[in-house]
Design an enzyme around this catalytic site. Structure first.
Site, PDB file in Angstrom:
ATOM      1  N   LYS A  21       0.941  -1.202  -0.034  1.00  0.00           N
ATOM      2  CA  LYS A  21       0.078   0.068  -0.013  1.00  0.00           C
ATOM      3  C   LYS A  21       0.991   1.457  -0.072  1.00  0.00           C
ATOM      4  CE  LYS A  21      -0.484  -0.567   5.106  1.00  0.00           C
ATOM      5  NZ  LYS A  21      -1.580  -1.161   5.968  1.00  0.00           N
ATOM      6  N   MET A  46       7.835  24.414  -0.244  1.00  0.00           N
ATOM      7  CA  MET A  46       7.094  23.546  -0.999  1.00  0.00           C
ATOM      8  C   MET A  46       7.949  22.564  -1.705  1.00  0.00           C
ATOM      9  SD  MET A  46       3.536  23.810  -3.377  1.00  0.00           S
ATOM     10  CE  MET A  46       2.578  24.615  -1.888  1.00  0.00           C
ATOM     11  N   TYR A  99      11.572  31.914   3.827  1.00  0.00           N
ATOM     12  CA  TYR A  99      10.267  32.663   4.229  1.00  0.00           C
ATOM     13  C   TYR A  99      10.073  33.008   5.642  1.00  0.00           C
ATOM     14  CZ  TYR A  99       8.009  31.074   0.109  1.00  0.00           C
ATOM     15  OH  TYR A  99       7.357  30.629  -1.260  1.00  0.00           O
ATOM     16  N   ARG A 135     -11.681  -0.797  13.995  1.00  0.00           N
ATOM     17  CA  ARG A 135     -11.599  -0.031  12.820  1.00  0.00           C
ATOM     18  C   ARG A 135     -12.323  -0.709  11.768  1.00  0.00           C
ATOM     19  NH1 ARG A 135      -5.511   0.634  10.269  1.00  0.00           N
ATOM     20  NH2 ARG A 135      -5.937  -1.601   9.616  1.00  0.00           N
TER      21      ARG A 135
HETATM   22  C1  LIG Z   1      -0.573  -1.834   6.778  1.00  0.00           C
HETATM   23  C2  LIG Z   1      -1.250  -3.276   6.947  1.00  0.00           C
HETATM   24  C3  LIG Z   1      -0.089  -4.347   7.292  1.00  0.00           C
HETATM   25  C4  LIG Z   1       1.246  -4.153   7.312  1.00  0.00           C
HETATM   26  O1  LIG Z   1       1.531  -3.441   8.530  1.00  0.00           O
HETATM   27  P1  LIG Z   1       3.026  -3.397   9.031  1.00  0.00           P
HETATM   28  O2  LIG Z   1       3.266  -3.059  10.384  1.00  0.00           O
HETATM   29  O3  LIG Z   1       3.616  -2.434   8.119  1.00  0.00           O
HETATM   30  O4  LIG Z   1       3.751  -4.690   8.735  1.00  0.00           O
HETATM   31  C5  LIG Z   1      -0.868  -5.498   7.674  1.00  0.00           C
HETATM   32  N1  LIG Z   1      -2.499  -5.603   7.627  1.00  0.00           N
HETATM   33  C6  LIG Z   1      -3.213  -4.450   7.596  1.00  0.00           C
HETATM   34  C7  LIG Z   1      -4.655  -4.777   7.534  1.00  0.00           C
HETATM   35  C8  LIG Z   1      -2.591  -3.202   7.031  1.00  0.00           C
HETATM   36  O5  LIG Z   1      -3.387  -2.289   7.077  1.00  0.00           O
END
Ligand SMILES: *Cc1c(COP(=O)(O)O)cnc(C)c1O
Length: 374
Positions: free
Chosen positions: A39, A315, A266, A133
Site C-alpha cells: 500500500k 514546498m 520565508y 477499525r
Molecule cells: C498496513 C497493514 C499491514 C502491514 O503492517 P506493517 O506494520 O507495516 O507490517 C498489515 N495488515 C493490515 C490490515 C494493514 O493495514
C-alpha cells in the site's frame, strides 16, 4: 538517467529488499507465506519495483489499501493474489473483477453491497478482534454467513489485524493474545456455520516478530520488509539485521554566500550568525519532506558531512547551511535519508525529529520524486 537529471529521487536497494524478505521468511511459522503490504506505493518505495523483485523470489500474494492500487499493480504485470485491505466505494467496484483483485469484507454493509452485485468477486473477511477499525464483529457472524450463502462471492480468506503487537507492556501483550484467541475462535465459528475460508491470517510485521506462534497462512508484512520498524527503539529491540531499502536524495540546485546578519527563506526565520554558505536543495514538503524539519531540526548529508536545514522547508525547496563543508556546488547530491561517505541518516531519526513514525515519513514520499532501482 534519473540520477543525472532528477531534482529529487528515491533509491530502492533490491539487495536490501531481498535480504529483508529472506530474513522474514526465516521467521514464518510452518505453512505461512509472505503477503507483503504494498500500500501507499510500497511505503514510498515504488510498488511495481518492489512487487517485481519479490515475485522473483517466489512471493505470490500481496496486499494493498485500495482497489486502484491493486489495479495499478496488475497493470504493471503483477500476478497472484492481490488483497485490497480497505473499503472500496461503489465507483471502484468494477476494478475488482476487471483486475481479479480480492476485496476485504470490511463490515456487513460491505458484504451486502458485494453480494447484491451478484458477481463472483473474491473476498477475504475482516474480523474485528479489538482494533475496532474495520471488520465484522463476533456478534455479526450469523448475519454474515446468511449473506454469503445467498451470494456468488468466493470466500477465500479471513483475517484480523493486531493493533498492539508492537507494545511491550503487559496490557498490550495480553490484548494481543486475546485478539489472536478471538480470531481463531471466529475461524472455528465460521467453519461450523459452513462459511469456511481456505486462508486465515493475522500477522503484521510486529506480529511476525513478536508472536510467530499465532500461525496463519499469510504474514502481511510491510514496514519490516522495507528494512525498518516504526521507531528506532523498536528496531533495536527486535535484534534483527534489517537493512533500510530506501534512500532519499536531492540535487543541490544553487549555492550562495550570505553576509553575517542577512536572512534567508520565508519569514526571515534564518539570520546568518556568521558569513554563511547556503545551498538550496530541489526538494520540499510537497515531496514528503516534513516541514517540521525546518530551523535546524533536521539535516542532510553532503560530501559525507552533515549540513543542518536552515529556515523553513518550502514546498519545493529546502535550504541547508554548508559553510563547514568545503566545495559544495550546484549539481551535487544531498542525502536526506540513507548513507553518504560513511555517515548515515536513518528514517527513524527523521521520524523522531518530527514526532512521528518511520511509516509516515516513508509513505508520504510523493509521486513527484524520481525512482531509481538499484
Ligand atoms: C498496513 C497493514 C499491514 C502491514 O503492517 P506493517 O506494520 O507495516 O507490517 C498489515 N495488515 C493490515 C490490515 C494493514 O493495514
Amino acid at each position: 538517467m534519473c540520477e543525472q537529471t532528477a531534482r529529487a529521487w528515491t533509491e530502492l536497494s533490491r539487495a536490501a529488499l531481498r535480504h529483508n524478505a529472506a530474513l522474514l521468511r526465516g521467521l514464518l511459522p510452518a505453512g505461512c507465506e509472505l503477503m507483503p503490504a504494498l500500500k501507499a506505493d510500497a511505503y514510498g518505495h515504488g510498488a511495481a519495483a518492489v512487487a517485481g523483485e519479490l515475485a522473483k523470489m517466489g512471493v505470490r500474494a500481496f496486499c494493498v489499501a485500495t482497489a486502484r492500487e491493486g489495479a495499478a499493480l496488475r497493470e504493471s504485470g503483477v500476478r497472484g493474489v492481490i488483497l485490497v485491505l480497505g473499503y472500496t466505494g461503489e465507483q471502484d467496484l468494477p476494478l475488482l473483477m476487471r483486475h481479479d483483485l480480492t476485496q476485504t469484507v470490511v463490515d456487513l454493509d460491505c458484504a451486502r453491497l458485494l453480494a447484491d452485485r451478484g458477481e463472483p468477486v473474491r473476498v477475504h473477511i475482516a474480523v474485528d478482534t479489538g482494533m475496532h477499525r474495520l471488520g465484522v464483529g463476533p456478534g455479526e457472524l450469523e448475519q454474515l454467513c446468511a449473506l454469503l450463502r445467498r451470494a456468488p462471492l468466493r470466500v477465500e480468506g479471513v483475517f484480523t489485524h493486531l493493533c498492539a503487537a508492537d507494545g511491550t507492556g503487559l496490557r498490550e501483550r495480553a490484548y494481543t493474545r486475546a485478539q489472536a484467541a478471538a480470531f481463531w475462535e471466529t475461524v472455528q465459528t465460521l467453519r461450523a456455520a459452513g462459511c469456511a475460508a481456505p486462508k486465515a491470517h493475522l500477522l503484521n510485521s510486529a506480529g511476525l516478530l513478536g508472536y510467530p506462534e499465532f500461525g496463519g497462512d499469510y504474514a502481511r508484512v510491510g514496514i519490516a520488509l522495507y528494512g525498518t520498524l516504526s521507531t528506532r527503539e523498536e528496531l533495536s529491540r527486535c535484534g534483527l539485521e534489517l537493512r533500510a531499502a530506501l534512500s532519499l536524495r536531492a540535487r543541490v540546485s544553487s549555492v550562495r554566500l550570505l553576509r553575517r546578519g542577512e536572512c534567508a527563506g520565508y519569514g526571515m526565520d534564518f539570520a546568518a550568525p556568521r558569513d554563511t554558505v547556503l545551498a538550496s536543495l530541489a526538494i520540499g514538503y510537497a515531496d514528503g519532506l516534513p516541514r517540521a524539519l525546518s530551523g535546524g531540526v533536521g539535516g542532510v548529508l553532503l560530501h559525507g558531512c552533515r549540513a543542518p536545514i536552515v529556515g523553513r522547508v518550502c514546498m519545493d525547496q529546502t535550504l541547508v547551511d554548508v559553510t563547514d563543508i568545503g566545495g559544495a556546488h550546484a549539481g551535487d547530491t544531498a542525502t536526506l535519508i540513507g548513507e553518504d561517505g560513511g555517515q548515515s541518516i536513518h528514517v527513524c531519526d527523521v521520524a523522531a525529529q518530527v514526532g512521528t513514525i518511520a511509516n509516515e515519513i516513508l509513505s508520504r514520499l510523493g509521486p513527484r520524486l524520481g525512482r531509481v532501482v538499484q
